[in-house]
Design a protein around this motif. Sequence first.
Motif, PDB file in Angstrom:
ATOM      1  N   SER A   1       0.820  -1.209   0.000  1.00 47.81           N
ATOM      2  CA  SER A   1       0.000   0.000   0.000  1.00 47.81           C
ATOM      3  C   SER A   1       0.857   1.263   0.000  1.00 47.81           C
ATOM      4  CB  SER A   1      -0.951   0.000   1.190  1.00 47.81           C
ATOM      5  OG  SER A   1      -0.253   0.128   2.398  1.00 47.81           O
ATOM      6  N   ARG A   2       2.081   1.187   0.517  1.00 46.08           N
ATOM      7  CA  ARG A   2       2.972   2.356   0.545  1.00 46.08           C
ATOM      8  C   ARG A   2       3.692   2.605  -0.773  1.00 46.08           C
ATOM      9  NH1 ARG A   2       5.477   0.233   5.738  1.00 46.08           N
ATOM     10  NH2 ARG A   2       3.927   0.804   7.276  1.00 46.08           N
ATOM     11  N   LEU A   3       3.901   1.586  -1.566  1.00 48.00           N
ATOM     12  CA  LEU A   3       4.703   1.739  -2.787  1.00 48.00           C
ATOM     13  C   LEU A   3       4.176   2.848  -3.695  1.00 48.00           C
ATOM     14  CD1 LEU A   3       5.517  -1.966  -3.664  1.00 48.00           C
ATOM     15  CD2 LEU A   3       7.135  -0.212  -2.946  1.00 48.00           C
ATOM     16  N   ALA A   4       2.884   2.891  -3.924  1.00 51.96           N
ATOM     17  CA  ALA A   4       2.304   3.922  -4.778  1.00 51.96           C
ATOM     18  C   ALA A   4       2.502   5.301  -4.158  1.00 51.96           C
ATOM     19  CB  ALA A   4       0.826   3.657  -5.028  1.00 51.96           C
ATOM     20  N   GLY A   5       2.358   5.393  -2.845  1.00 50.87           N
ATOM     21  CA  GLY A   5       2.562   6.656  -2.156  1.00 50.87           C
ATOM     22  C   GLY A   5       3.994   7.144  -2.267  1.00 50.87           C
ATOM     23  N   TRP A   6       4.923   6.218  -2.375  1.00 49.16           N
ATOM     24  CA  TRP A   6       6.332   6.567  -2.558  1.00 49.16           C
ATOM     25  C   TRP A   6       6.632   6.943  -4.005  1.00 49.16           C
ATOM     26  CZ3 TRP A   6       8.311   1.623   0.342  1.00 49.16           C
ATOM     27  CH2 TRP A   6       8.241   1.835   1.725  1.00 49.16           C
TER      28      TRP A   6
ATOM     29  N   VAL B   1       6.634   4.789  -6.532  1.00 50.32           N
ATOM     30  CA  VAL B   1       7.274   3.660  -7.212  1.00 50.32           C
ATOM     31  C   VAL B   1       6.288   3.088  -8.224  1.00 50.32           C
ATOM     32  CG1 VAL B   1       8.276   1.361  -6.899  1.00 50.32           C
ATOM     33  CG2 VAL B   1       8.675   3.145  -5.186  1.00 50.32           C
ATOM     34  N   GLN B   2       6.740   2.902  -9.460  1.00 47.64           N
ATOM     35  CA  GLN B   2       5.862   2.382 -10.502  1.00 47.64           C
ATOM     36  C   GLN B   2       6.180   0.948 -10.887  1.00 47.64           C
ATOM     37  OE1 GLN B   2       5.864   5.196 -13.708  1.00 47.64           O
ATOM     38  NE2 GLN B   2       4.706   6.681 -12.531  1.00 47.64           N
ATOM     39  N   SER B   3       7.450   0.552 -10.766  1.00 42.69           N
ATOM     40  CA  SER B   3       7.818  -0.828 -11.079  1.00 42.69           C
ATOM     41  C   SER B   3       8.901  -1.291 -10.119  1.00 42.69           C
ATOM     42  CB  SER B   3       8.296  -0.961 -12.533  1.00 42.69           C
ATOM     43  OG  SER B   3       9.472  -0.206 -12.733  1.00 42.69           O
ATOM     44  N   ILE B   4       8.966  -2.604  -9.924  1.00 42.12           N
ATOM     45  CA  ILE B   4       9.950  -3.203  -9.023  1.00 42.12           C
ATOM     46  C   ILE B   4      10.499  -4.478  -9.648  1.00 42.12           C
ATOM     47  CG2 ILE B   4       9.001  -2.254  -6.879  1.00 42.12           C
ATOM     48  CD1 ILE B   4       7.541  -4.921  -6.450  1.00 42.12           C
ATOM     49  N   ALA B   5      11.692  -4.859  -9.205  1.00 42.80           N
ATOM     50  CA  ALA B   5      12.290  -6.124  -9.622  1.00 42.80           C
ATOM     51  C   ALA B   5      12.038  -7.131  -8.514  1.00 42.80           C
ATOM     52  CB  ALA B   5      13.775  -5.958  -9.865  1.00 42.80           C
ATOM     53  N   VAL B   6      11.441  -8.259  -8.875  1.00 45.74           N
ATOM     54  CA  VAL B   6      11.172  -9.312  -7.901  1.00 45.74           C
ATOM     55  C   VAL B   6      11.863 -10.601  -8.328  1.00 45.74           C
ATOM     56  CG1 VAL B   6       8.987  -8.336  -7.109  1.00 45.74           C
ATOM     57  CG2 VAL B   6       8.984  -9.940  -9.005  1.00 45.74           C
ATOM     58  N   GLU B   7      12.124 -11.458  -7.357  1.00 44.46           N
ATOM     59  CA  GLU B   7      12.758 -12.737  -7.656  1.00 44.46           C
ATOM     60  C   GLU B   7      11.797 -13.627  -8.428  1.00 44.46           C
ATOM     61  OE1 GLU B   7      14.373 -14.453  -4.113  1.00 44.46           O
ATOM     62  OE2 GLU B   7      15.800 -12.821  -3.867  1.00 44.46           O
ATOM     63  N   GLY B   8      12.361 -14.488  -9.259  1.00 44.38           N
ATOM     64  CA  GLY B   8      11.569 -15.415 -10.049  1.00 44.38           C
ATOM     65  C   GLY B   8      11.781 -15.162 -11.528  1.00 44.38           C
ATOM     66  N   GLU B   9      11.348 -16.098 -12.309  1.00 37.85           N
ATOM     67  CA  GLU B   9      11.493 -16.015 -13.755  1.00 37.85           C
ATOM     68  C   GLU B   9      10.296 -15.304 -14.363  1.00 37.85           C
ATOM     69  OE1 GLU B   9      14.192 -17.038 -15.480  1.00 37.85           O
ATOM     70  OE2 GLU B   9      15.062 -17.484 -13.526  1.00 37.85           O
ATOM     71  N   ALA B  10      10.555 -14.583 -15.422  1.00 40.58           N
ATOM     72  CA  ALA B  10       9.467 -13.948 -16.166  1.00 40.58           C
ATOM     73  C   ALA B  10       8.625 -15.042 -16.806  1.00 40.58           C
ATOM     74  CB  ALA B  10      10.026 -13.024 -17.226  1.00 40.58           C
ATOM     75  N   VAL B  11       7.335 -14.862 -16.817  1.00 38.15           N
ATOM     76  CA  VAL B  11       6.415 -15.811 -17.428  1.00 38.15           C
ATOM     77  C   VAL B  11       6.053 -15.283 -18.806  1.00 38.15           C
ATOM     78  CG1 VAL B  11       4.155 -16.913 -17.242  1.00 38.15           C
ATOM     79  CG2 VAL B  11       5.491 -16.470 -15.183  1.00 38.15           C
ATOM     80  N   ALA B  12       6.251 -16.112 -19.818  1.00 38.16           N
ATOM     81  CA  ALA B  12       5.897 -15.712 -21.178  1.00 38.16           C
ATOM     82  C   ALA B  12       4.397 -15.468 -21.243  1.00 38.16           C
ATOM     83  CB  ALA B  12       6.299 -16.789 -22.174  1.00 38.16           C
ATOM     84  N   GLU B  13       3.982 -14.478 -22.009  1.00 38.30           N
ATOM     85  CA  GLU B  13       2.560 -14.119 -22.089  1.00 38.30           C
ATOM     86  C   GLU B  13       1.714 -15.298 -22.548  1.00 38.30           C
ATOM     87  OE1 GLU B  13      -0.252 -10.853 -24.293  1.00 38.30           O
ATOM     88  OE2 GLU B  13       1.768 -10.262 -23.727  1.00 38.30           O
ATOM     89  N   SER B  14       2.231 -16.095 -23.469  1.00 36.68           N
ATOM     90  CA  SER B  14       1.458 -17.233 -23.960  1.00 36.68           C
ATOM     91  C   SER B  14       1.229 -18.258 -22.853  1.00 36.68           C
ATOM     92  CB  SER B  14       2.161 -17.889 -25.149  1.00 36.68           C
ATOM     93  OG  SER B  14       3.458 -18.339 -24.775  1.00 36.68           O
TER      94      SER B  14
END
Length: 66
Positions: A40-45, A47-60
């Motif tokens: 809930s605080r991220l938007a108030g700060w 921040v629009q995007s973040i890097a998180v652990e894990g692999e990107a999932v292909a859209e398909s």
Amino acid sequence: MRTIDVTEAQVGDVIAAPVVNDEGRVLLPKGAKLSPAVLSRLAGWGVQSIAVEGEAVAESEATAEG
């Protein structure tokens, strides 16, 4: 590591790279686990995007699962 929009972040996601503000101040360190309060605080700060652990999932693949 994958970069996602803050609106896609979920409780329990783990930060893969420090989240910093415009002045370079670290808001969330690498390894921080997202909680409901932090989400809930991220938007108030502003921040629009973040890097998180894990692999990107292909859209398909995401479409096939949903």
